[in-house]
Design a protein around this motif. Structure first.
Motif, PDB file in Angstrom:
ATOM      1  N   VAL A 179      -4.131  12.740  -1.378  1.00  0.00           N
ATOM      2  CA  VAL A 179      -4.316  11.310  -1.151  1.00  0.00           C
ATOM      3  C   VAL A 179      -3.013  10.689  -0.661  1.00  0.00           C
ATOM      4  CG1 VAL A 179      -4.745   9.116  -2.294  1.00  0.00           C
ATOM      5  CG2 VAL A 179      -6.183  11.075  -2.797  1.00  0.00           C
ATOM      6  N   LEU A 225       0.823  -1.197   0.000  1.00  0.00           N
ATOM      7  CA  LEU A 225       0.000   0.000   0.000  1.00  0.00           C
ATOM      8  C   LEU A 225       0.860   1.250   0.000  1.00  0.00           C
ATOM      9  CD1 LEU A 225      -2.670  -1.296   2.473  1.00  0.00           C
ATOM     10  CD2 LEU A 225      -2.963  -0.877   0.043  1.00  0.00           C
ATOM     11  N   TYR A 243      -8.069  -2.478   0.867  1.00  0.00           N
ATOM     12  CA  TYR A 243      -7.617  -1.185   1.362  1.00  0.00           C
ATOM     13  C   TYR A 243      -7.248  -0.275   0.192  1.00  0.00           C
ATOM     14  CZ  TYR A 243      -6.961  -3.990   5.597  1.00  0.00           C
ATOM     15  OH  TYR A 243      -7.132  -4.827   6.641  1.00  0.00           O
ATOM     16  N   GLN A 265     -12.576  -3.481   7.313  1.00  0.00           N
ATOM     17  CA  GLN A 265     -11.169  -3.778   7.575  1.00  0.00           C
ATOM     18  C   GLN A 265     -10.975  -5.279   7.400  1.00  0.00           C
ATOM     19  OE1 GLN A 265      -9.483  -0.964   8.460  1.00  0.00           O
ATOM     20  NE2 GLN A 265      -7.520  -2.001   8.247  1.00  0.00           N
ATOM     21  N   PRO A 285     -10.381   8.023   4.063  1.00  0.00           N
ATOM     22  CA  PRO A 285     -10.398   6.569   3.895  1.00  0.00           C
ATOM     23  C   PRO A 285      -9.042   5.990   3.464  1.00  0.00           C
ATOM     24  CG  PRO A 285     -11.254   7.609   1.934  1.00  0.00           C
ATOM     25  CD  PRO A 285     -10.773   8.702   2.833  1.00  0.00           C
ATOM     26  N   PHE A 286      -7.998   6.642   3.792  1.00  0.00           N
ATOM     27  CA  PHE A 286      -6.685   6.140   3.375  1.00  0.00           C
ATOM     28  C   PHE A 286      -5.934   5.552   4.563  1.00  0.00           C
ATOM     29  CE2 PHE A 286      -7.973   9.989   1.170  1.00  0.00           C
ATOM     30  CZ  PHE A 286      -8.249   9.447  -0.073  1.00  0.00           C
ATOM     31  N   MET A 300       2.794   2.589 -12.624  1.00  0.00           N
ATOM     32  CA  MET A 300       2.443   3.918 -12.145  1.00  0.00           C
ATOM     33  C   MET A 300       3.673   4.819 -12.132  1.00  0.00           C
ATOM     34  SD  MET A 300       0.057   2.639  -9.009  1.00  0.00           S
ATOM     35  CE  MET A 300      -0.258   4.209  -8.270  1.00  0.00           C
ATOM     36  N   MET A 318      -6.553   2.491   6.015  1.00  0.00           N
ATOM     37  CA  MET A 318      -6.884   1.110   6.363  1.00  0.00           C
ATOM     38  C   MET A 318      -5.670   0.243   6.630  1.00  0.00           C
ATOM     39  SD  MET A 318      -9.939   0.827   3.694  1.00  0.00           S
ATOM     40  CE  MET A 318     -10.994  -0.459   4.225  1.00  0.00           C
ATOM     41  N   TRP A 319      -4.518   0.691   6.155  1.00  0.00           N
ATOM     42  CA  TRP A 319      -3.316  -0.069   6.474  1.00  0.00           C
ATOM     43  C   TRP A 319      -2.979   0.014   7.955  1.00  0.00           C
ATOM     44  CZ3 TRP A 319       0.873   2.729   8.431  1.00  0.00           C
ATOM     45  CH2 TRP A 319       0.738   4.127   8.371  1.00  0.00           C
ATOM     46  N   VAL A 365       2.700  -1.250  -9.806  1.00  0.00           N
ATOM     47  CA  VAL A 365       3.239  -0.019  -9.222  1.00  0.00           C
ATOM     48  C   VAL A 365       4.320   0.551 -10.134  1.00  0.00           C
ATOM     49  CG1 VAL A 365       4.504   0.932  -7.276  1.00  0.00           C
ATOM     50  CG2 VAL A 365       2.645  -0.653  -6.884  1.00  0.00           C
ATOM     51  N   PHE A 412      -2.513   9.094   3.164  1.00  0.00           N
ATOM     52  CA  PHE A 412      -2.096   7.732   3.463  1.00  0.00           C
ATOM     53  C   PHE A 412      -1.077   7.747   4.593  1.00  0.00           C
ATOM     54  CE2 PHE A 412       0.941   4.311   2.970  1.00  0.00           C
ATOM     55  CZ  PHE A 412       0.115   3.210   2.941  1.00  0.00           C
ATOM     56  N   GLY A 430     -10.208   0.985  -1.243  1.00  0.00           N
ATOM     57  CA  GLY A 430     -10.740   2.064  -0.419  1.00  0.00           C
ATOM     58  C   GLY A 430     -10.065   3.374  -0.739  1.00  0.00           C
ATOM     59  N   MET A 431      -8.756   3.314  -0.872  1.00  0.00           N
ATOM     60  CA  MET A 431      -8.029   4.542  -1.201  1.00  0.00           C
ATOM     61  C   MET A 431      -8.479   5.084  -2.542  1.00  0.00           C
ATOM     62  SD  MET A 431      -4.251   3.386   0.008  1.00  0.00           S
ATOM     63  CE  MET A 431      -3.435   4.805  -0.657  1.00  0.00           C
ATOM     64  N   PHE A 476       1.968   1.872  -3.455  1.00  0.00           N
ATOM     65  CA  PHE A 476       0.809   2.355  -4.200  1.00  0.00           C
ATOM     66  C   PHE A 476       0.594   3.842  -3.926  1.00  0.00           C
ATOM     67  CE2 PHE A 476      -4.002   2.486  -4.375  1.00  0.00           C
ATOM     68  CZ  PHE A 476      -4.076   2.444  -5.758  1.00  0.00           C
ATOM     69  N   SER A 477       0.604   4.184  -2.630  1.00  0.00           N
ATOM     70  CA  SER A 477       0.327   5.575  -2.298  1.00  0.00           C
ATOM     71  C   SER A 477       1.453   6.485  -2.754  1.00  0.00           C
ATOM     72  CB  SER A 477       0.114   5.723  -0.796  1.00  0.00           C
ATOM     73  OG  SER A 477       1.348   5.810  -0.143  1.00  0.00           O
ATOM     74  N   SER A 478       2.696   5.984  -2.684  1.00  0.00           N
ATOM     75  CA  SER A 478       3.761   6.884  -3.115  1.00  0.00           C
ATOM     76  C   SER A 478       3.707   7.057  -4.623  1.00  0.00           C
ATOM     77  CB  SER A 478       5.111   6.404  -2.611  1.00  0.00           C
ATOM     78  OG  SER A 478       5.541   5.319  -3.372  1.00  0.00           O
TER      79      SER A 478
END
Lengths: 495, 519, 171, 101, 633
Positions: A217, A167, E615, E608, A227-228, D39, A230-231, D36, A221, E618-619, A170-172
């Motif tokens: 976003v 995650l 997750y 969860q 909603p970011f 991306m 959940m991790w 990823v 995270f 969700g993001m 993904f977020s980065s």
């Protein structure tokens, strides 16, 4: 100018951290297992030195020093966070020592990773260029991925690491995409240039909006905002407790520092837009975090939700900063955020320290039920936990109250009294789960069937640090003046 | 008037020092330490009764020290005729609480006593604080000790009761915090209670602030629909907890109304008066009626508290001198009387280990002294003339009468009901024949218990027969409160974003006229 | 001419990206990615970023992807039986994002980035290797060092995580 | 330059979204990592295109660092994958559910 | 001033000593209480002569309560009315104290009993000496408390406890009205002092209040009428007037001395006293007066009809008390305050005598109270018998007894008060007939005829000790003598404005005197016929007029009606309301919120799932939402 001499001098504390990290890593193979404590103390010593240096910098001349072609800026704002980060890292190391030994993962690299993560955070807090911010973030994150999975013998630790990693990457990716768009907007990744570009181009540009949202976003995270978020519970639960503490505290603080810098310094022109965005995120965070925290049975997980919730409160302060159009122009909001995070750090660290100390038949006691009767078994530990829980719940005269006080005061000043009201109602909800811990500790009898619990995992140093933390939580609750004026002074950077 | 000697700080520090001392002493001496601390506090507080100058409405024994610089918050303390009786009541009740817990608390005595002492500090602080934030800090600081008192040393269902108490009161006071902030920005950037009382606030804003205040104070009182935490908390708390809760904690809500809602938000207070009066009357009747149905002694007294506190809020919100003085007096009275009742229940609980009326019957024969005390407290509680409660209720009714005759008539019905449920309780508990099963355990009061109850009885009759000394100390302060309520209506431009004017305001209705000056 | 190149590279890149995601055999996915990397490098060349094109091939294709392949082989991964059960949702989210991006762009006008260039990093004409090298060790010295730290962390981290005997060291 | 900047943006957008969908869609961690990478590459295209547009090398430098970070991430990621595989003999991420609720 | 203060203070001191040290004093309690009360009596006697000499005074003791315009003292007002009441109270109290020594001998609560009656004496004295309404009210309630405590003296008897509680609560209902009246007085007149009130009352004679105002209706009632009616409510409770008379018969569960003292001679007359005290006020409100008179009249006849059939010896006397109180109230209502007070005093003497006589009988028969188990006692208990006969004669209005004079005076005064008075006088005559009948029914059934006494005790029946017979004898003398003291003349100056003071207009007065005497004699003769000559007749009549007999025996079913309509619904409603509303609705709502939040937590926690890709989704969804949001901004 011989090879950035002044720049290096400005960054001396960071250099010390990095060098210590390398030294620790280098020394690790040649240090016998029994003497590995020395590495920890070396790190703590280095941190103390850095703390002293930064403190000296502040006392001498707390002005902005730009270094390395304006990629980093050591200013009052950065120094505030540095002081905070040095302290919490030091505390983390102290509380790690007995814990790691008990968990049998006492590796020399551990301290290296912590110091490297810290250097990433230090970069984040002083970076004024998206590139350095990104690199700092990655340095911190990658160290944390590794540390999360450090306890490889436990499947949970690895699973947490994997989830965090996937995650996080993904977020980065998302964050980076946003950064690339901003670059396309301004032709530079410097926050100042971006601010300028937004100033000239107006705020209606789709690129700007997309970039803002993507960056929001990406940061959300890191901040664990709904909603970011959940991790967070999974990772906090799976990671070794000392790392969880470090993540919950240092990583959150550094992320907030960078986050604020980006949005205030770089995207300040979009205040009106992002304040609404974070308004919604903060409400979501408060609602979901609190409500779900209620049903948790694992205390680390509960604290994970608690950290989510606290991110929500901090965001309230941040939104207030975005909305504050009055004479003070958002500084109370930013100051409140800084005060909040500082206080939050110590109370959360304390809570995690107590959790780390608690063993259940040689294993980590993580379920809230494991705390049953703690007040009888370990009255002191229970009392400490009580103080930290009360502080987290924001009950005066603990520091947690002061933290909430400033945040909501800022919110009210910004005309967001209703938001403050909503947030505080949920603060009352949050008291339920904090007080449940107290209830279990004080009002339940220990489960007779469980294995006779061994003593606490602790060390003199840890006791000392915990005592300091409790004293701090209470003293800052009673005499917040130094912290408040420090924050107010630091936030002047943005004036 | 400033007084060089920091009386109030001393009052605050003594119990706290006792609480801290608990961590250094063995379990066995904890009781003595606590007793010493509370008695010392009482000794410090008693001179205030005579040092107090009843001729002035100024705060007395004031202390004013900067606490937090930004925003300006002061460690600011002081007493006036309204808070003085309450503080004295607090310090008077606390030694009795310690005594009442002497044998009842056998586990973790140090912790218990420490919590009691912390409570004392916080409660005195609430009544003495002159800074809104300081007030709030003390207000909230009570939550955890009380939570622990109920939860650790309480009865069978203590966990539920404790958390219910905690959350209920916390939720209310959270809104108060927001209101405090709003007051700060509209009231001239100060948290000083006296300054805020002189400030002017837009009418619309006052409504919201009033509601926020209401959330905090009404829960604490507790007023009618927010009362359900009280029976649970009372029933489960240990004796000392119940006494503190009933005698002192509940007063903080009404004190809040009097100290904050009325002088700071006069227009809103006037506007909400009908609602408040109706709620109060509902509380009086409903609480009394509910008490009639109870089989648990503590629950009965808890509901009676709802009813009696209804009188207090009624007196406050009829907004005239008699009503408010009656309300303040009734706060003290309820503290004494209900405290005594709870002490009595605690005493019998130590013997029979049951609070059910059905398990405690016919105590007059084996425990004549106990029965006498219980009857006296019950009579005081039902407002028998010659006891303290009558004076308070009478004043409240006098005050109410000039507001609304119907309201007075309905409220008076509560007195009939009070007689019914209390006498019925007395009939069941005191009279009749004790069950042989319990008889061996029913020994009469020992000296400690006797000493616990006697001061309350003396107070009951003192106030009943000669209330003037205590009431006369309130006159100036109450007059002052009423005067500040009638201050100029508000300039609508107090704050840039305050657009609202005052369409909701009631015009000065005849009924709302403030008494005391011109009748 | 440039446009033709662009369209060629763009089509292949798009197609291979979809393949990376869609192909169920990890090895095929990896190979599709490899193809994509080469075409991205080509795209870089058309954009006069020759240095990056080289790095793309050397680092990405040469190092990273080989690492992937190595792991795939090492773990002897079989074909994926199915996609994740949430694929309808995922598809919906993807589609929504696409639509929104289109609408956003269409509604609020096309993008014309500002031409504001920092003096230090401005380059005449094309991005050449020398210029990049120059700024890397002067202007970007600090990030460069940070990047080195990242690599250090990654290296040690990989070792710590992947080596077998971590638990036993203590004993 | 005859290729408008927006073409690059569209291309990178497509790549990026493909990558996102890949992350959401595939169960194999390795493929997720590959997504990823998609991306990241999309980002890189953006950077390079903007860099070209601005005649500014900053974007290219950024790409350079992105590559570095990507390499580091891959190293750590693969180490985690190997460690995971050792304990559970699978690297389908939806089969890791020890931590939930 | 000291004298006045000492009169109530001595009993109070006795109360304090006995209350605190009673545990140690025990059987010597009378040594404290009796002297105190007797000295008090002597002082009262002094005061009486003082006042008779024309001395009147009024002075405050201390300031009780001030608040705003409210200013209340505790103070004394001494005038003729007070003086006679003082005398009555101290006299009866002294005698009862003495009587108690014998009656309560060996009772475990001996000291407690004395302390209570001392407290009662104190309170009653304070009540009659009060110079303001609030003080009156305070001690009004205090005597109620004493009554409560004394009725419940034998607390192990459930009946006694219930009776005590009933007495208190019924009185409270009356006091509810009293309290409102008091508030209205303060609100309207700005003071509670009698003197002040009377002055203001004249000024505000014309004021009206719209009682239905708050409900939107219109019903103008004169302010004074409202005040008088509300205050009278208190008197209805205290003086056991219909419909609040139900507590008095039950109060007979208490020891007999207090039945004599409290429930016959003194406390129950407080209502009458209050009306007389406030005569200037009542005189201004004819409506209220009418109401008072009618209430008195109804009570008078109702009490008498019930007394006819009761079998419990004390209950007969109790209903007789109700009936006689009705006379007094009626008189006051008709403006004949002096007549009312006159009857109050004579009644105090002979009714105390009757009760004490009952007490003697009861003690002699070992606490047997059922008349049907007595009979033929006149030889065994001669003193009791003769004194009892004297009391009964007085009650029946036998010529030359005090009751004859007072009742006659009362009826004559009533007759002269207009048409209503004349109707009520006729009613009074009928009642007088019944009074004579039941009082001699009592005498005949108890003392004459064959003995139905429990054989176990029959042999031991003997006259009680001197401490008990002495008061009987004294009271018997008083029952005759008080008729000759000229009390109406003594009191008349006080009520100079009395609307209809007896003028003894020749023919009517004599006619009524003759009629009343005839009624009395007829009643006695009837009782003689029914219970001595023809003892089977009552049963036959009872079965013939069964429904009437039952109704009378069961006190017209008033208790049952209250029980069904008020008491039981109240308790049932309370527990239902508690369970339904408080527990289910209000607390249910509170817990419901908590449960809803927890339930929401359980629900939200399902998101969860532990799956990283959920997750990630969700993001992504979050990002979508944020984007979408921007469309609308």
């Amino acid at each position: 100018m011989s090879l950035y001499g002044t720049d290096l001098l400005a960054l001396l504390p960071e250099l010390i951290v990095v060098v210590t990290a390398c030294v620790v890593i280098a020394l690790d193979p040649i240090t016998p297992a029994s003497r590995r404590d020395l590495l920890a103390w070396l790190s703590v010593g280095a941190l103390a030195l850095c703390l002293g240096l930064t403190g000296w910098q502040i006392s001498v001349e707390n002005v902005r020093v730009s270094a390395f072609s304006d990629l980093v800026a050591i200013d009052a704002y950065a120094r505030f966070w540095k002081i905070l980060l040095y302290s919490v890292t030091g505390v983390t190391i102290v509380l790690s020592l007995p814990y790691l030994k008990a968990e049998r993962i006492h590796l020399g690299e551990y301290y290296g990773f912590i110091l490297l993560a810290l250097s990433g955070m230090l970069v984040m807090v002083s970076a004024v260029d998206l590139l350095t911010i990104y690199l700092g973030t990655e340095l911190m994150s990658i160290s944390l991925y590794v540390m999360t999975g450090l306890n490889r013998s436990k499947p949970r630790s690895l699973e947490a690491s994997a989830k965090y990693f996937v995650l996080g990457a993904f977020s980065s990716g998302i964050l980076l995409y946003g950064i690339s768009l901003l670059y396309g907007l301004a032709g530079s990744t410097k926050l100042a240039s971006i601010a300028g570009a937004i100033g000239t181009r107006g705020t209606d540009d789709p690129l700007v909006l997309i970039a803002t949202i993507l960056i929001a976003v990406g940061f959300s995270f890191k901040l664990a905002a709904v909603p970011f978020h959940m991790w967070t519970p999974d990772v906090y639960q799976g990671a070794p407790t000392s790392i969880t503490a470090f993540m919950a505290v240092a990583s959150k603080a550094a992320s907030f520092a960078a986050f604020i810098r980006v949005f205030v310094e770089g995207l300040g022109g979009l205040k009106a837009d992002w304040s609404i965005l974070f308004l919604i995120i903060s409400i979501l965070t408060l609602v979901l975090g609190n409500v779900v925290a209620i049903v948790q049975t694992n205390i680390k997980r509960m604290l994970a939700y608690s950290s989510i919730v606290h991110a929500g409160y901090v965001l309230v302060g941040f939104v207030a900063a975005g909305r504050g159009d009055g004479a003070s122009g958002g500084t109370p909001g930013l100051a409140s955020v800084m005060i909040y995070l500082a206080i939050y750090s110590f109370m959360t660290l304390g809570a995690f320290a107590v959790i780390g100390m608690l063993r259940k038949g040689g294993m980590e006691g993580e379920e809230i039920e494991d705390f049953a009767g703690l007040a009888k078994r370990q009255p002191l530990a229970a009392f400490l936990m009580l103080v930290f829980m009360a502080s987290l719940a924001g009950i005066p005269p603990t520091a947690g109250f002061i933290a909430k006080f400033y945040v909501f005061m800022a919110a009210v000043e910004a005309g967001l009294a209703w938001l403050a009201a909503v947030a505080l109602i949920f603060a009352a909800v949050s008291a339920y789960y904090y007080m449940r811990v107290v209830m279990v500790m004080y009002m339940r009898d220990p489960n007779p069937s469980s294995v006779a619990p061994p003593g606490l995992v602790t060390s003199p140093a840890l006791s000392f640090v915990l005592a300091c933390a409790v004293a701090g939580v209470i003293l800052f609750g009673l005499f917040p003046n130094p912290l408040v004026s420090f924050a107010l002074q630091s936030v002047l950077t943005f004036k | 008037m400033t007084n060089s000697f920091p009386w109030l700080s001393l009052l605050l520090v003594l119990p706290l020092a006792g609480a801290i001392a608990m961590s250094f002493v063995p379990e066995s001496t904890a009781r003595w330490i606590a007793l010493a601390a509370t008695l010392a506090d009482l000794c410090v507080a008693l001179p205030l009764w005579w040092l107090f100058d009843p001729q002035t409405s100024q705060m007395q024994f004031t202390e004013h020290v900067a606490w937090i610089n930004a925003p300006p918050i002061y460690y600011s303390l002081g007493l006036d005729g309204i808070s003085l009786p309450l503080v004295l009541m607090t310090v008077g009740i606390m030694p009795l609480c310690v005594l009442a817990s002497w044998n009842a608390i056998t586990t973790r005595v140090r912790g218990f006593m420490a919590m009691v002492l912390v409570m004392e500090t916080a409660m005195i602080g609430v009544f003495a604080a002159l800074d809104f934030v300081l007030f709030y800090v003390f207000w909230e600081a009570m939550l955890i000790p009380m939570y622990l008192l109920i939860g650790v040393w309480g009865g069978a269902n203590r966990l539920y009761a404790a958390i219910k108490f905690f959350l209920y009161t916390l939720a209310g006071s959270m809104l108060l915090l927001v209101a405090i902030f709003v007051m700060y920005y509209y009231g001239g950037h100060t948290f000083d209670i006296l300054a805020l009382s002189q400030g002017t606030y837009p009418a619309q804003l006052q409504m919201w602030l009033f509601l926020a205040f209401f959330a905090a104070f009404a829960v604490k009182v507790p007023m009618f629909p927010f009362h359900t935490w009280l029976p649970d908390a009372h029933v489960e708390a240990p004796t000392a907890g119940s006494v503190i809760l009933a005698s002192i904690l509940l007063k903080m809500g009404t004190y809040g109304f009097l100290r904050f809602s009325l002088p700071m938000l006069p227009d809103a207070s006037r506007f909400f008066t009908p609602i408040m009066v109706v709620l109060s009357i509902i509380a009086i009747i409903y609480g009394a009626y509910m008490a009639l149905a109870q089989v648990d002694l503590k629950k009965l007294i808890a509901y009676s508290s709802v009813s009696h506190m209804g009188f207090v809020t009624l007196g406050l919100f009829v907004l005239n001198q008699q009503g408010i003085e009656g309300a303040v007096l009734q706060m003290v009275n309820h503290g004494i009387t209900t405290g005594g009742l709870f002490l009595c229940v605690g005493i019998i609980y130590e013997r029979t280990h049951s609070r059910l009326i059905a398990d405690n019957v016919g105590l007059a024969a084996p425990m004549p002294q106990y029965a006498t005390f219980l009857v006296i407290f019950a009579l005081s509680s039902l407002g028998l003339p010659g006891t303290n409660s009558f004076v308070g209720e009478f004043l409240v009714l006098v005050g109410t009468f000039s507001w609304s005759k119907i309201a007075t008539a309905v409220a008076s019905l509560g007195i009939i009901l009070a007689a019914t449920y209390l006498l019925w309780m007395v009939q069941r508990v005191v009279f009749g024949v004790p069950s042989p099963h319990h008889l061996p355990t029913l020994r009469d009061l020992d000296q400690r218990e006797f000493v616990t109850l006697v001061p309350l009885v003396l107070l009951i009759f003192w106030i009943g027969f000669y209330p003037n000394p205590i009431v006369s100390r309130m006159h100036e302060s109450v007059t002052n409160t009423l005067a500040s309520m009638s201050r100029e209506k508000v300039a609508p431009t107090a704050h840039p974003s305050a657009g609202g004017t005052a369409p909701l305001l009631v015009d000065s209705d005849e009924q709302l006229e403030i008494q005391g000056g011109s009748r | 001419m440039e446009q033709a190149f662009f369209f060629y590279f763009a089509c292949v890149i798009a197609a291979t990206s979809v393949l990376v995601v869609a192909l169920r055999n990890p090895i095929y996915s990896t190979l599709a990615l490899l193809v994509m990397f080469f075409h991205v490098a080509g795209l870089y060349v058309t954009l006069h970023a020759e240095f990056l094109a080289a790095v793309q091939i050397i680092v990405y294709a040469g190092a990273i992807l080989v690492l992937y392949l190595f792991v795939v082989m090492l773990l002897n991964l079989k074909q994926d039986v199915r996609y994740h059960r949430q694929w309808p949702m995922a598809a919906a989210v993807g589609a929504t994002l696409v639509i929104e991006a289109i609408i956003l762009t269409a509604m609020k006008g096309s993008t014309t980035p500002a031409v504001a260039t920092d003096a230090e990093t401005a380059i005449g004409g094309a991005g050449n290797t020398a210029a990049i090298g120059d700024v890397l060790y002067t202007t970007y010295l600090f990030p460069f060092e940070v990047a080195s730290l990242i690599l250090l962390v990654a290296m040690i981290g990989a070792i710590v995580l992947a080596k077998k005997d971590v638990g036993e060291r203590e004993a | 330059m005859t290729v408008p900047l927006s073409y690059y943006l569209v291309l990178s957008g497509i790549m990026f979204l493909t990558g996102v969908v890949g992350v959401l869609l595939r169960r194999n961690i390795i493929i997720i990592l590959l997504s990823v990478e998609l991306m990241l590459n999309a980002t890189n295209i953006n950077f390079v295109a903007f860099s070209q547009y601005f005649h500014n090398v900053a974007g290219q430098v950024f790409v350079f660092f992105t590559l570095t970070v990507a390499a580091a991430e891959v190293a750590v990621g693969l180490a985690i994958i190997i460690a995971l595989y050792r304990t559970k003999s699978t690297i389908n991420i939806d089969e890791f559910q020890l931590l939930k609720w | 001033m000291m004298t006045y203060t000492l009169i109530p203070l001595l009993p109070f001191a006795a109360f304090l000593i006995l209350g605190i040290f009673g545990h140690w004093i025990k059987d010597k309690a009378h040594l404290v209480a009796v002297p105190a009360v007797v000295v008090s009596w002597l002082l009262a006697l002094m005061v009486f002569f003082d006042v008779a000499g024309g001395h009147q005074t009024s002075f405050p003791l201390y300031s009780w309560l001030t608040s705003g315009l409210l200013d209340i003292h505790i103070g004394f007002s001494i005038d003729r009315l007070t003086a006679v009441m003082l005398l009555l109270v101290t006299t009866v109290s002294s005698l009862v104290h003495i009587y108690t020594i014998g009656y309560m001998h060996r009772d475990p609560g001996y000291a407690r009993f004395f302390s209570y009656i001392a407290l009662f004496t104190f309170s009653m004295l304070m009540l009659v000496m009060a110079d303001n309404l609030l003080q009156l009210f305070v001690f009004w309630e205090a005597v109620g408390l004493c009554s409560y405590l004394l009725i419940g003296h034998w607390y192990d008897r459930p009946a006694a406890c219930s009776a005590a509680m009933k007495a208190f609560i019924v009185n409270r209902i009356g006091d509810f009205g009293f309290m409102l009246g008091l508030l209205l007085v303060w609100y309207s007149f700005g003071s509670l002092d009698y003197s002040e009130i009377f002055v203001r009352a004249h000024e505000s004679a014309g004021e009206v209040i719209n009682v239905l105002g708050p409900f939107g209706g219109t019903w103008d009632v004169s302010l004074l009428t409202l005040i008088c009616v509300l205050l009278f409510t208190g008197a209805v409770g205290k003086s056991a007037q219909v419909p609040l008379h139900v507590w008095l018969p039950d109060a007979m569960e208490g020891p007999t001395p207090i039945s004599a003292l409290i429930h016959a001679a003194t406390m129950v007359t407080a209502g009458v006293f209050m009306v007389a005290r406030l005569a200037p006020l009542y005189n201004l409100s004819p409506t209220a007066m009418t109401l008072v008179a009618i209430t008195g009249g109804i009570t008078m006849i109702v009490g008498a009809t019930i007394a006819l059939t009761q079998t419990d010896i004390k209950r007969v006397v109790a209903y007789s008390t109700i009936s006689q109180l009705g006379y007094m109230v009626m008189a006051c209502g008709l403006g004949a305050y002096a007549a009312g007070m006159y009857h109050l005093l004579t009644h105090g003497a002979f009714k105390a005598l009757l009760f004490l006589g009952c007490g003697s009988v009861i003690i002699a028969l070992h606490h047997e109270q059922d008349m049907r188990r007595m009979g033929g006692l006149k030889h065994k208990l001669p003193i009791t018998y003769w004194t009892f006969v004297v009391g009964s004669l007085a009650l029946a209005g036998f010529p030359l007894t005090s009751g004859f004079f007072s009742k006659d005076h009362l009826l004559v005064s009533a007759w002269s008060a207009g048409p209503l008075g004349q109707c009520l006088t006729l009613l009074g005559l009928v009642t007088a007939l019944m009074t004579a009948f039941y009082s001699f029914r009592l005498v005949f059934v108890t003392f004459w005829g064959p003995s139905h006494v429990d054989p176990h005790h029959a042999d031991h029946v003997h006259e009680p000790s001197n401490t008990m017979t002495l008061p009987l004898i004294v009271l018997a003398m008083l029952s005759i003598l008080t008729g000759y003291l000229g009390i109406p003349e003594f009191l008349d100056p006080l009520f100079e404005t009395g609307a209809a003071e007896a003028t003894h207009e020749g023919g009517a007065a004599i006619g009524i005197m003759v009629a009343a005497t005839c009624m009395g004699l007829l009643g006695i003769a009837g009782a003689y016929y029914f219970y001595v000559v023809n003892p089977a007749l009552p049963d036959r009549l009872a079965s013939q007029w069964q429904s009437l007999y039952r109704a009378s025996l069961n006190k017209w079913y008033v208790d049952e009606a209250y029980d069904r309509t008020i008491v039981r619904p109240t308790f049932f409603g309370a527990s239902e309301l508690w369970k339904r509303v408080d527990v289910n609705v209000i607390d249910g709502a509170v817990n419901g919120v908590a449960r809803a939040i927890a339930w929401g937590g359980w629900l939200l926690r399902l998101t969860q799932s532990g799956q990283a890709q959920h997750y990630a989704l969700g993001m992504a969804l979050g990002a979508v939402v944020l984007f979408t949001m921007y469309f609308f901004l």
